[in-house]
Design a protein around this motif. Structure first.
Motif, PDB file in Angstrom:
ATOM      1  N   ARG A 127      -0.790   1.032 -12.469  1.00 44.75           N
ATOM      2  CA  ARG A 127       0.081   0.458 -13.513  1.00 44.75           C
ATOM      3  C   ARG A 127       1.466   0.166 -12.934  1.00 44.75           C
ATOM      4  N   ALA A 128       1.981   1.106 -12.116  1.00 47.11           N
ATOM      5  CA  ALA A 128       3.346   0.971 -11.585  1.00 47.11           C
ATOM      6  C   ALA A 128       3.461  -0.208 -10.630  1.00 47.11           C
ATOM      7  N   VAL A 129       2.411  -0.415  -9.787  1.00 51.08           N
ATOM      8  CA  VAL A 129       2.512  -1.515  -8.809  1.00 51.08           C
ATOM      9  C   VAL A 129       1.861  -2.803  -9.335  1.00 51.08           C
ATOM     10  N   GLY A 130       1.278  -2.732 -10.506  1.00 49.07           N
ATOM     11  CA  GLY A 130       0.769  -3.944 -11.155  1.00 49.07           C
ATOM     12  C   GLY A 130      -0.659  -4.302 -10.803  1.00 49.07           C
ATOM     13  N   SER A 131      -1.313  -3.557  -9.907  1.00 49.01           N
ATOM     14  CA  SER A 131      -2.703  -3.877  -9.537  1.00 49.01           C
ATOM     15  C   SER A 131      -3.365  -2.638  -8.913  1.00 49.01           C
ATOM     16  N   PRO A 132      -4.664  -2.447  -9.178  1.00 50.38           N
ATOM     17  CA  PRO A 132      -5.319  -1.286  -8.553  1.00 50.38           C
ATOM     18  C   PRO A 132      -5.636  -1.498  -7.072  1.00 50.38           C
ATOM     19  N   SER A 133      -5.618  -2.776  -6.637  1.00 49.14           N
ATOM     20  CA  SER A 133      -6.078  -3.079  -5.285  1.00 49.14           C
ATOM     21  C   SER A 133      -5.273  -2.354  -4.190  1.00 49.14           C
ATOM     22  N   PRO A 134      -3.910  -2.386  -4.211  1.00 48.96           N
ATOM     23  CA  PRO A 134      -3.186  -1.670  -3.142  1.00 48.96           C
ATOM     24  C   PRO A 134      -3.418  -0.159  -3.176  1.00 48.96           C
ATOM     25  N   GLU A 164       0.840  -1.208   0.000  1.00 47.39           N
ATOM     26  CA  GLU A 164       0.000   0.000   0.000  1.00 47.39           C
ATOM     27  C   GLU A 164       0.874   1.258   0.000  1.00 47.39           C
ATOM     28  N   LEU A 165       1.977   1.200   0.760  1.00 49.09           N
ATOM     29  CA  LEU A 165       2.888   2.348   0.805  1.00 49.09           C
ATOM     30  C   LEU A 165       3.499   2.583  -0.576  1.00 49.09           C
ATOM     31  N   ALA A 166       3.892   1.492  -1.232  1.00 44.82           N
ATOM     32  CA  ALA A 166       4.477   1.620  -2.578  1.00 44.82           C
ATOM     33  C   ALA A 166       3.457   2.234  -3.527  1.00 44.82           C
ATOM     34  N   ALA A 167       2.191   1.799  -3.403  1.00 46.23           N
ATOM     35  CA  ALA A 167       1.140   2.327  -4.290  1.00 46.23           C
ATOM     36  C   ALA A 167       0.910   3.813  -4.015  1.00 46.23           C
ATOM     37  N   ALA A 168       0.881   4.168  -2.707  1.00 46.75           N
ATOM     38  CA  ALA A 168       0.647   5.577  -2.355  1.00 46.75           C
ATOM     39  C   ALA A 168       1.800   6.451  -2.848  1.00 46.75           C
ATOM     40  N   ILE A 169       3.022   5.921  -2.693  1.00 43.35           N
ATOM     41  CA  ILE A 169       4.199   6.675  -3.158  1.00 43.35           C
ATOM     42  C   ILE A 169       4.156   6.800  -4.695  1.00 43.35           C
ATOM     43  N   ALA A 170       3.738   5.714  -5.369  1.00 45.78           N
ATOM     44  CA  ALA A 170       3.647   5.750  -6.842  1.00 45.78           C
ATOM     45  C   ALA A 170       2.663   6.836  -7.277  1.00 45.78           C
ATOM     46  N   HIS A 171       1.559   6.944  -6.530  1.00 44.44           N
ATOM     47  CA  HIS A 171       0.559   7.979  -6.825  1.00 44.44           C
ATOM     48  C   HIS A 171       1.213   9.370  -6.764  1.00 44.44           C
ATOM     49  N   GLU A 172       2.003   9.595  -5.711  1.00 47.91           N
ATOM     50  CA  GLU A 172       2.625  10.924  -5.553  1.00 47.91           C
ATOM     51  C   GLU A 172       3.729  11.140  -6.592  1.00 47.91           C
ATOM     52  N   ILE A 173       4.465  10.067  -6.929  1.00 48.91           N
ATOM     53  CA  ILE A 173       5.524  10.224  -7.951  1.00 48.91           C
ATOM     54  C   ILE A 173       4.891  10.566  -9.301  1.00 48.91           C
ATOM     55  N   SER A 174       3.718   9.972  -9.550  1.00 48.80           N
ATOM     56  CA  SER A 174       3.020  10.305 -10.800  1.00 48.80           C
ATOM     57  C   SER A 174       2.671  11.802 -10.817  1.00 48.80           C
ATOM     58  N   HIS A 175       2.227  12.339  -9.668  1.00 47.00           N
ATOM     59  CA  HIS A 175       1.974  13.793  -9.583  1.00 47.00           C
ATOM     60  C   HIS A 175       3.258  14.566  -9.885  1.00 47.00           C
ATOM     61  N   ALA A 176       4.370  14.099  -9.278  1.00 43.42           N
ATOM     62  CA  ALA A 176       5.645  14.804  -9.463  1.00 43.42           C
ATOM     63  C   ALA A 176       6.068  14.751 -10.932  1.00 43.42           C
ATOM     64  N   ALA A 180      -6.247   1.319  -4.050  1.00 39.20           N
ATOM     65  CA  ALA A 180      -7.564   1.541  -3.439  1.00 39.20           C
ATOM     66  C   ALA A 180      -7.492   1.351  -1.926  1.00 39.20           C
ATOM     67  N   ARG A 181      -6.756   0.315  -1.487  1.00 37.42           N
ATOM     68  CA  ARG A 181      -6.666   0.082  -0.031  1.00 37.42           C
ATOM     69  C   ARG A 181      -5.974   1.249   0.660  1.00 37.42           C
ATOM     70  N   SER A 182      -4.893   1.745   0.047  1.00 41.16           N
ATOM     71  CA  SER A 182      -4.166   2.867   0.681  1.00 41.16           C
ATOM     72  C   SER A 182      -5.056   4.110   0.737  1.00 41.16           C
ATOM     73  N   LEU A 183      -5.839   4.322  -0.336  1.00 45.98           N
ATOM     74  CA  LEU A 183      -6.750   5.480  -0.353  1.00 45.98           C
ATOM     75  C   LEU A 183      -7.769   5.380   0.770  1.00 45.98           C
ATOM     76  N   ARG A 184      -8.338   4.173   0.918  1.00 41.88           N
ATOM     77  CA  ARG A 184      -9.369   3.977   1.952  1.00 41.88           C
ATOM     78  C   ARG A 184      -8.777   4.188   3.343  1.00 41.88           C
ATOM     79  N   LYS A 185      -7.564   3.671   3.551  1.00 42.59           N
ATOM     80  CA  LYS A 185      -6.940   3.820   4.870  1.00 42.59           C
ATOM     81  C   LYS A 185      -6.667   5.289   5.168  1.00 42.59           C
ATOM     82  N   LEU A 186      -6.144   5.998   4.146  1.00 44.81           N
ATOM     83  CA  LEU A 186      -5.813   7.422   4.350  1.00 44.81           C
ATOM     84  C   LEU A 186      -7.069   8.252   4.597  1.00 44.81           C
ATOM     85  N   ALA A 187      -8.125   7.919   3.869  1.00 45.53           N
ATOM     86  CA  ALA A 187      -9.372   8.676   4.020  1.00 45.53           C
ATOM     87  C   ALA A 187      -9.996   8.399   5.374  1.00 45.53           C
ATOM     88  N   GLY A 188      -9.887   7.152   5.830  1.00 52.76           N
ATOM     89  CA  GLY A 188     -10.515   6.760   7.101  1.00 52.76           C
ATOM     90  C   GLY A 188      -9.695   7.179   8.300  1.00 52.76           C
TER      91      GLY A 188
END
Lengths: 178, 315
Positions: free
Chosen positions: B239-246, B182-194, B248-256
């Motif tokens: 795409r970077a982590v190979g699956s949307p699931s992590p 989940e951390l890798a996915a969240a970091i990938a999200h931010e790197i995509s922004h960068a 989505a899980r990281s988003l849900r955890k951060l939002a909650g």
């Protein structure tokens, strides 16, 4: 996504937007029976400045006839024209509408056509003839429409009262202008 | 001045509604294309309308209004109620709505900036595992690894900052909270922004929102654009982590994460809306396949068509 679908969506939505805007634009005119291109003015002075036609002298020469609020309408095209409804006479119930416009014609948007059952030429001043029409309205009463042209401006009076009174008013207007 | 403001509101509403319907009817799902469409809708009142005033001042004349225009706002001045014009009431309500929408987003934004400044003083060491994850994810996204800072706070923080040299700021609390994938996915999200310089775009949107704070359509289009920027980063991360699931899980955890924080009643309601929006974003991410971007000419055709329509629309 199929390119055809996107293209159709763009065309349909833009076409629909243009039509919706045109329809929305017509709403106030439809609600108040004011056609597109016709302005409702707050005063005769405003109508004068919009059209360049002399108007303020009209009601001054007509005794107790006074303009009815919201009935001063002007048009800029095809030729500047104005219509104003006045109310007065015995019991304040007689309506007189004055039309004035540059050229020989006043747009039908301002001056709805009447189907006359009777038409004559009648003198309203020294060397000046006017055409007097009588027409019956949908709900009964007879309307009289008196029109003359002074070489530049057409003036018409539409009146729900007696012919004698209409001619008196017309002569006052012609006399005022001279 | 007032007529100018009213015309930007009118043009904005027409452009935003047309774009919204085109995106829906054309089933345009690709976030890249949707973002471009929303930016176009936002650009209409911001750029096109003032350009029209400069280049075609005759549009303001009565000949144009009564003869050529598709829609003229001054025709509504005929409709009055107790001396108040219908057009003035509409303009007032829309201006109020625009200002409230702007304030609704400005206040949390300013609070975040202030809170971020306070937290910045307390930096922690960057864990090696995190640095490795950032380098790997950056390679997967075919970009250079951005700078990284870890705050020692227990609150979960993850944000991409920096206009010229992007910086990813995270916190010890977030690293503890998320599982490694989940951390890798969240970091990938931010790197995509960068990678896409989204912070610069975000500040640009905020600046335009500030200048057109009274315009509700500018506020809504900017929000929609930000939503698409986030979706684009979600998809890149998946795409970077190979699956949307992590992702989505990281988003849900951060939002909650902030759910238990005490809030006033309206704050709880808003937090509820935000959670619902994130849940929808997660479901869309998990359920959707990569959508093909719409052909470029659809955007060009929309821009030309809207330009013509708005030229003939006056307040």
């Amino acid at each position: 996504m199929a390119p055809g679908r996107a293209g159709l969506a763009v065309l349909a939505v833009l076409g629909g937007t243009a039509l919706a805007l045109r329809a929305a634009d017509a709403i106030p005119g439809f609600l108040l029976s004011v056609p597109r291109g016709v302005h409702v003015c707050g005063s005769l002075a405003e109508a004068e400045s919009r059209t360049g036609l002399r108007l303020e002298a009209l009601p001054r020469g007509l005794g107790d006839y006074q303009p009815v609020a919201g009935t001063i309408r002007t048009m800029a095209k095809p030729a500047p024209a104005v219509a104003v409804t006045l109310r007065g006479g015995t019991g304040n119930e007689t309506e007189l509408t004055i039309f004035r416009g540059r050229g020989r014609e006043i747009s039908a948007l301002l001056r709805p056509p009447l189907s006359a059952f009777h038409e004559i030429e009648i003198p309203i001043g020294p060397g000046r003839m006017a055409s007097l029409k009588a027409a019956s309205t949908a709900n009964g009463p007879v309307l009289q429409d008196l029109q003359w042209f002074d070489g530049e401006v057409t003036t018409a009076l539409r009146f729900s009262g007696r012919t004698v009174e209409l001619l008196r008013l017309a002569r006052r207007i012609v006399g005022d202008a001279q | 001045m007032a007529r100018g403001a009213a015309e930007t509101i009118l043009h904005g509403l027409v452009a935003a509604l047309a774009v919204m319907v085109i995106l829906g009817v054309g089933r345009i799902r690709a976030s890249e294309t949707r973002l471009a469409f929303w930016l176009l809708a936002m650009g209409c009142p911001v750029l096109f309308t003032p350009l029209c005033w400069l280049l075609f001042p005759a549009r303001a004349g009565e000949d144009f209004r009564d003869g050529w225009s598709l829609f003229s706002g001054n025709h509504f001045s005929l409709l009055t109620w107790h001396g108040v014009r219908a057009g003035s009431v509409c303009a007032f309500v829309l201006t109020l709505a625009g200002s409230l929408l702007y304030l609704r987003d400005l206040v949390p934004f300013v609070l975040d900036v202030v809170r971020g400044r306070a937290d910045k003083r307390d930096l922690a060491a960057i864990p090696e595992a995190l640095a490795g994850a950032v380098a790997m994810t950056a390679a997967a996204l075919a970009t250079t690894a951005p700078r990284l800072a870890v705050l020692s706070t227990r609150h979960p923080v993850l944000i991409c900052r920096g206009l010229r040299r992007p910086l990813i700021v995270t916190s010890a609390g977030l690293i503890e909270m998320l599982a490694p994938d989940e951390l890798a996915a969240a970091i990938a999200h931010e790197i995509s922004h960068a990678k896409r310089r989204d912070p610069l775009l975000g500040w640009g949107l905020m600046l335009v929102r500030g200048l057109f704070f009274f315009n509700p359509s500018v506020q809504l289009c900017a929000r929609a654009a930000v939503h698409e920027i986030e979706r684009r980063a979600d998809l890149a991360a998946a795409r970077a982590v190979g699956s949307p699931s992590p992702v989505a899980r990281s988003l849900r955890k951060l939002a909650g994460a902030g759910r238990d924080r005490p809030r006033p009643a309206h704050g709880r309601a808003w937090h509820g809306f935000r959670l619902a929006a994130i849940e929808e974003r997660c479901r869309a991410l998990e359920g959707e396949s990569e959508a093909e971007p719409a052909p470029g000419w659809t955007l060009a055709a929309t821009a030309i068509g809207l330009g013509v329509i708005l030229f003939f629309t006056v307040a």
